[in-house]
Structure formats: C-alpha cells, structure tokens
Motif scaffolding. Structure first.
Motif, short mmCIF file in Angstrom:
data_model
loop_
_atom_site.label_atom_id
_atom_site.label_comp_id
_atom_site.label_asym_id
_atom_site.label_seq_id
_atom_site.Cartn_x
_atom_site.Cartn_y
_atom_site.Cartn_z
N ASP A 69 0.90 -1.28 0.15
CA ASP A 69 -0.09 -0.04 0.00
C ASP A 69 0.81 1.30 0.13
O ASP A 69 0.65 2.22 -0.74
N GLU A 70 1.87 1.09 0.65
CA GLU A 70 2.92 2.20 0.46
C GLU A 70 3.36 2.59 -0.57
O GLU A 70 3.42 3.81 -1.19
N ARG A 73 0.41 4.23 -3.05
CA ARG A 73 0.10 5.72 -3.01
C ARG A 73 0.88 6.69 -3.66
O ARG A 73 2.32 6.86 -3.71
N LEU A 133 -6.14 3.28 -4.00
CA LEU A 133 -4.81 4.00 -3.51
C LEU A 133 -4.22 5.06 -4.54
O LEU A 133 -3.63 5.80 -4.33
N ALA A 134 -4.36 4.63 -5.94
CA ALA A 134 -3.95 5.38 -6.83
C ALA A 134 -4.90 5.38 -7.98
O ALA A 134 -4.40 4.96 -9.13
#
Length: 445
Positions: A69-70, A73, A133-134
């Motif tokens: 997830d990091e 983003r 997330l993106a």
C-alpha cells in the motif's frame, strides 16, 4: 513522476532502470519505488541500480519497501512484475506437466494454466488496491501469463491497465533487419493473443515487404523464426508466427526435448538466480557486474530446447539485449507527454477481432497517447489462427472463472480444454498434483 515497480526485487528490474537513465526529457520519471516481499532480493537489486546510476546526473531516486500500500500511494505508473510462487513454483509447474507428458512452459499449456491460477487472485487484489490508493495511475503489466493477467486486472481497472511483451517487438525487428528496413520506419501487422500471434505484413512506406521474405529461402533461413519453424512451414502459413507458437506447431518434439533436457528452464533460472542474489548481496562484490554476467547467460539460453530440437542454432547477438523495458518506456512517454506512438500491446479487444468479445484482451498494434492505448483496425485472422485464438481464449476464461469461484471442477475444465493437454484424465491428475505442490492453489475446492 513516480513509478512503482511491484516485484521490485526481480532480476529484470535493472533493465527498466537502465532505460529510465536514458530519458532526459520533461515529464520523465524522477522517483522509483521498488516493492517486493523479499528484503534480500530488494537489497541486491538496489545495489545494482546504485551502480547503474553512478555518475549519471539527476538519476531517478530509488527507494525500496515491502509494504504494498505504501508503494502504491501517489504512483503515476505502476509496473506489475510479480512472480507468485517464485522460480521454485515455475520449476514445479514444468516438472508436474512433463511427468504427464505435456508442456509445462510458464505461459503456454499446463504450466501457463497453473501459473495463471495462482497469479490471478494476487493480481486482482493488486488491481483493487490500485483503484483505491492510486486511481489515476496507469498499470503496465509485465506479469505472465501477460494477456490473462491483464484481462483479470482490466475487470477492475478498465483500460488503465495495459499489458506488454517484447516478443512481437523482437520479431518485427528481426524481420525488418532481414529485409534491410529500418524497424522504426516499419509498421508490423501483428495480431493474436499474448504469445500466440502472427505477423501477416510488414509495411515500409505503405508497401508490404513480407511477400519478399516469404518468397526467398535464403532470407527465411537467415533469422531465428525462419530457422525455428522452417521455410516451408512459414510459406504455407503465409505469415511469421511468434516464437511461442513453436510449442503448438511442434508440440511433440518440444515436449520430448524438454523431457530429455538436463534441467528445465525454470530449474535453471532458479539455480542461476539463487547464485546471483547471493553474490550481489555481498558488499565486497560489484552487483552490476554479477548482474550483467548472469543476464548474458540467461538471454543466450532462452528457448534453447526449442532451437536445439529445430536445429535453429544459437541466438543472434542483436537479440540478446532485451527489449520489454524499451516498450515500457515508450508507452510511458506516449501517455505522460501525449507523444503519439504505435506499439504492439495487450489491451481490451473492443471490436478489433470480431470473433472475440469486446472485453477479451488481445495483442495488437495500438495508437497510444494521453488517453491510453487504442487498438487499430486489423484484417481478419485466417481460419487456422482464428480457431487457435478462440480455443486458447476460452481456456483463459475458464482460468478466470476458476480463480473467481475457487471451483476445482472449473480448473479441471481449463486444463482439459487446452489443445496442448487434450485429455480430461490428464487434466484431473494435473489439478491434483498442482494443488499438492502449490500452497497458493489451496483455494480450489
């Protein structure tokens, strides 16, 4: 611009980074994030990239993380280059299939189905995370089986996921080179599915030069596909197939060659890359030199069993330099800068091939710009090619259905319907043995 590479500890990542280092124009990638669950592999690849960037002004910064997830983003582009089950999984795919007398290659036949069954659920999870997330990111899929995985992700990302492969590009380049044409000036009329396509024409200044190639035995024997398939077979097809069609046209010979080989391709790469990562993890060793040496060996031995069984000889030096990273860079440039380009890509069919529905992912020439990749109109495939494309696409759809439902029965159907398996009994044994060796297939019940 931020580029996230999933599978960032993968062996071919330095090819992508090397291509990025050549891009000095406005709108280029400035930040690269490598994401991989294996910290050891990330460390080795990060060392290679650091050596590549040495002395290069304003080289893209590189960070590494195990957090998916990091990594996602804020990404502008996401490269999906994952390998679910690693090379040990690929070696098992090959071993199980060959024991049943069928092909275990990672994108074709039983091996490709097994790889797809354990990869699709992971790819779908990635697609859902990207959408959350993106949502403005473009996903460029390298993960094999590329067409199948791209289609799975497109159900959640639409046209914002595009699959790439270097096989059609390499084939077009070789044909142009033999004909004395500049590959940059040639339009390659290539149509099919990933690893299942044909060059039907190569146009230079509007003139189709392929008949000149097919009519000249000396020219046909002077490049890899001509030697691999044989001049007579290419003339009878009236086209030049992707090299992966050797598995279909010479299936028995290929299976025998792989059964007699000292080591399968997956086992070779597993052992070779284990040595590389051990060496590149040593701070006292040049990771870049270790990578260069390993890559040269890897490229030289590509499809060695097929070339040996066909008497095709060694690969040409010009074909040892890779290529998929150049396609990826051209694709990103076209989208990010609206620099119109024509590239052979894996995209949703729309109405390109009337025998397939609009959502089926096909591999065809596309016009690419800021709005994405749009397939160009193509002539219909000949009957023999249409039959094979429809058959393999039907298998892909069963793989997707099995991955979504967890149905073991549907998985058996996918194997049984594949033209290189052609046995319900063998299909049942394959599913049984693959679920024994792959924990990632435990969802099939």
């Amino acid at each position: 611009m931020k580029l996230t590479i999933l599978g960032g500890g993968g062996f071919r990542v330095p090819l992508v980074y090397g291509a990025l280092l050549t891009d000095r124009a406005e709108g280029r990638v400035t930040d690269v994030v490598l994401q991989d669950p294996d910290e050891r592999r990330l460390y080795a690849v990060t060392r290679v990239l650091a050596e590549q960037a040495a002395g290069v002004p304003d080289a893209p910064t590189v960070t590494a993380t195990t957090d998916l997830d990091e990594a996602l983003r804020g990404a502008d582009f996401v490269f999906s280059a994952i390998r679910v089950g690693g090379l040990e999984g690929r070696a098992n795919d090959e071993r199980v299939a060959l024991a049943e007398g069928v092909l275990g290659q990672e994108t074709v036949g039983a091996g490709g189905i097994a790889y797809g069954l354990r990869t699709v659920p992971v790819a779908v999870d990635i697609a859902r995370r990207v959408a959350r997330l993106a949502p403005d990111a473009w996903v460029i899929n390298f993960t094999n089986p590329a067409g199948l995985v791209t289609e799975a992700m497109s159900r959640h990302l639409g046209d914002r996921v595009i699959g790439i492969c270097d096989s059609p590009v390499g084939l077009g380049r070789r044909i142009a080179r033999v004909l004395g044409a500049d590959p940059k000036e040639a339009f390659v009329d290539y149509v099919g599915l990933n690893h299942l396509g044909w060059v039907r024409a190569l146009r230079v200044a509007g003139r189709d030069e392929l008949p000149r190639l097919l009519g000249d035995p000396a020219l046909l024997g002077s490049f890899e596909e001509g030697r691999l398939f044989g001049a007579d077979w290419l003339r009878s097809l009236g086209a030049v197939p992707n090299e992966y069609l050797h598995y279909y046209y010479f299936g028995r010979e290929t299976v025998r060659a792989y059964q007699e080989a000292e080591q399968t391709r997956g086992a070779f790469l597993r052992d070779q890359q284990a040595r590389f990562y051990a060496e590149a993890g040593d701070p006292g060793v040049s990771a870049l030199r270790a990578w260069d040496r390993t890559r040269a060996e890897r490229e030289a031995t590509y499809m060695a069993e097929n070339r040996e069984s066909a008497g095709a000889g060694e690969r040409e030096a010009e074909d040892l330099s890779g290529g998929y990273e150049k396609v990826a860079l051209a694709l990103m440039r076209a989208i990010a800068r609206d620099e119109r380009a024509t590239l052979i890509l894996n995209v949703r069919n729309r109405s390109t091939l009337p025998v397939l529905d609009a959502d089926a992912v096909v591999e065809v020439p596309c016009l690419v710009g800021a709005s994405g990749a749009h397939p160009l109109a193509v002539d219909p495939l000949p009957g023999h090619a249409t039959g094979l494309v429809c058959s393999v696409k039907a298998v892909e759809r069963e793989v997707l259905a099995a991955a979504e439902s967890g149905s073991r029965t549907t998985a058996v159907k996918a194997f049984a319907l594949h033209p290189l398996v052609d046995s319900v009994t063998v299909a049942r044994r394959l599913v049984e043995r693959y679920t024994e060796v792959h924990p990632g297939l435990a969802y099939l019940t």
